[in-house]
Design a protein around this motif. Sequence first.
Motif, PDB file in Angstrom:
ATOM      1  N   GLN A  21       0.841  -1.185   0.000  1.00  0.00           N
ATOM      2  CA  GLN A  21       0.000   0.000   0.000  1.00  0.00           C
ATOM      3  C   GLN A  21       0.883   1.245   0.000  1.00  0.00           C
ATOM      4  O   GLN A  21       1.996   1.226   0.510  1.00  0.00           O
ATOM      5  N   ARG A  22       0.354   2.324  -0.561  1.00  0.00           N
ATOM      6  CA  ARG A  22       1.093   3.585  -0.528  1.00  0.00           C
ATOM      7  C   ARG A  22       0.789   4.275   0.800  1.00  0.00           C
ATOM      8  O   ARG A  22       0.117   5.297   0.857  1.00  0.00           O
ATOM      9  N   GLY A  23       1.359   3.687   1.873  1.00  0.00           N
ATOM     10  CA  GLY A  23       1.099   4.184   3.204  1.00  0.00           C
ATOM     11  C   GLY A  23       2.052   5.293   3.606  1.00  0.00           C
ATOM     12  O   GLY A  23       2.803   5.843   2.790  1.00  0.00           O
ATOM     13  N   GLN A  24       2.043   5.604   4.913  1.00  0.00           N
ATOM     14  CA  GLN A  24       2.842   6.717   5.408  1.00  0.00           C
ATOM     15  C   GLN A  24       4.338   6.496   5.202  1.00  0.00           C
ATOM     16  O   GLN A  24       5.073   7.436   4.887  1.00  0.00           O
ATOM     17  N   THR A  25       4.791   5.248   5.372  1.00  0.00           N
ATOM     18  CA  THR A  25       6.225   4.972   5.223  1.00  0.00           C
ATOM     19  C   THR A  25       6.682   5.225   3.800  1.00  0.00           C
ATOM     20  O   THR A  25       7.697   5.898   3.561  1.00  0.00           O
ATOM     21  N   ILE A  26       5.926   4.694   2.828  1.00  0.00           N
ATOM     22  CA  ILE A  26       6.283   4.879   1.416  1.00  0.00           C
ATOM     23  C   ILE A  26       6.204   6.363   1.052  1.00  0.00           C
ATOM     24  O   ILE A  26       7.080   6.891   0.354  1.00  0.00           O
ATOM     25  N   GLU A  27       5.170   7.047   1.524  1.00  0.00           N
ATOM     26  CA  GLU A  27       5.024   8.473   1.214  1.00  0.00           C
ATOM     27  C   GLU A  27       6.158   9.291   1.824  1.00  0.00           C
ATOM     28  O   GLU A  27       6.682  10.216   1.194  1.00  0.00           O
ATOM     29  N   LEU A  28       6.549   8.955   3.068  1.00  0.00           N
ATOM     30  CA  LEU A  28       7.643   9.676   3.721  1.00  0.00           C
ATOM     31  C   LEU A  28       8.946   9.516   2.951  1.00  0.00           C
ATOM     32  O   LEU A  28       9.604  10.510   2.603  1.00  0.00           O
TER      33      LEU A  28
END
Length: 687
Positions: A54-61
């Motif tokens: 998923q494009r979650g907070q970790t990937i977005e950060l």
Amino acid sequence: MFELPLINPVLVFALSMTLFLISPMLMRLLRIPGIIGPILAGVIIGPHGLGVLQRGQTIELLGTVGLLFIIFIAGLEMDIDGFKKYKNRSIVFGLISFIIPLILGTTIGLFLDYSFAASILLGSILGSHTLLGYPIASRLGISKNKAVTIAVGGTLITDTLALLILAVITGAATGELTFSFFIILIISLVIFTCMNLFGIPFISKWIFRNIGNEGDKIFTYVIVVLFLSAFLAIVAGVEPIIGAFLSGLALNRLVFDQGPLMNRIRFTANALFIPFFLLSVGMLMDLSVLFSDPKAWIFTVLILVGVMLGKYAAAWMISFIYKYNSEEKNITFGLTIPQAAATLAATLVGYDVGLLDQTTVNGVIIMILGTCIVGPYIVEKFGRKISLLEEQQPYVKGDAPDRIMIPIANPNTMESLLDLGFILRKNASADQPLYPLKVVKKDARDAEGDIALAEKMLGHTVMYASGADVPVKLITRVDHNIANGITRAIVEERISMVIMGWEGKRSTPQRIFGNVLDQLVEQTSQSIFIAKLGHPISTTKRVIAILPKGIDHSYGFKEAIMRVKLMANDLGAQLLCLVIDDKGEKYKKYLKEIKANPPTKVKEIEGWESFYLEPSPQATDDLIILVSARKGTVAWHPELEEIPGKLASINQETFIVYYPTEDREIDLRGTTGTELPREVLFKNDFY
């Protein structure tokens, strides 16, 4: 733990890093820039694909950090002196290159019923560009060409305008577009810009002067400047990428392009954060929209045509105004086609604030894929033509002695390689020994027995060389990677020439990762001879030198042609020079400057197809020498990969592939960037 989508942070990170390793390799096999690999990986494993991540907070950060690094490095690499020299041209070109695509993009948006604000944002997206093809221009030695310089300078104008429009449009989208908004924006931007361009250099000079020898602290300081400036940009009311770009410009004079600090910045960005940014971009793409919404295809085609037409019109206009030739026009076009950094940034921001929909994101990503393939191809094609038209740099022989190293891998070819070394040594530095080398591919703690066997093998070279009254200096190295061991020995012993053996086709892993020769050619600039010596070299009656087009623009060409002619003279052989797709007269001039005078003939060949129509060589007494070129240099041609294998297939017993000496500042300027891991040079196995 293994339920989809994956949420375990260790597993997510491990999978991501695996994709960053494998996807660029697969792209290179398809002759596609490696930057595309993580984007496609994101499309496949993302929430709209297989749903693995998923494009979650970790990937977005991590993706946001990667985006800031892209813009920051662009500021660090900006040629400020070149921009000052051609600043008027750069400003004119930047405005033209931005305004024409802006008008086309806005028209496309209005035609497809986008809001006025979204249409303006779409136009600004088409107006920006990313210098993805610049490393290619640099490797071809044309980075100082006026057309390349204004394209680089124009990037400063186009990206700045695109980011400013982004700030205004996002302000309008969030309901903050008032008169006071513009007043506050202008004041805050002036203060923020002054803090960056004047405050950062002042503080940084003091920091660099006082802790300049502590590399880790300097690197940490630079990262602090990057992200603090990005945060202050948000406070000033603009996107953080503007702060990243300005901080890069502020540190431009202090961070040397070839220095260790710049290397650390690039390594950190290219190895980790930028791939996460590309992966996060791919995760946004929803392929189902392309099949369910006809508007998606119409939009994609229109913006591709719009960006191509807009950038070509700008290149044509600037070439008409300043009287550039067609090659310079096309190189400007190729440099300004690719869309990546600012384009992705504006698209993501527009998507987040609700101005752009999923169809737009899909179309922009496809546009990025297309332009990132077309742009570098055009730069490569026309950059070679520009380089061939420019005056070549003279070759100046260094003061260091000529030292010949012979890595030994196969005892059966040892004597023939030494014979070749004897001939080359005679016309190099006759007072220098030969340097036979054996690299033991093992851990140093377990290598004692293998080192003993290596020394025994090298002992035979001493016996053979003593018969020719030639001194030798035996070298052994222990290394997990053979090419690294050879390279280390070259540096430590100040070697100027390497002779290696050829052993036929290579395996699939070698085609993907590169064999010993691929790695050695990439890591060194010394002369390299790759030899298949099927008959005693002393029985040679004719030397056939193959000279590809543009080889005379290589830094070490004059040394190479001298060595070939002297070799023919020492062997008492005739010399036939086959000039591929070039004028033979200039090569005759080079040959006449060399005192040795074996029977010599120069023959022009129209192209590689005509070369293969030539009568078959006399395999029993001919020595074919292909004066080759490293990939990315002016003289390189895809056919150079095929010739050794084709010669072997027609039972040609004896041939040599000769890479002349290079000057990295002239022939092969640095291959840095997200797309630039090792390329496969040959389809046959050398060593």
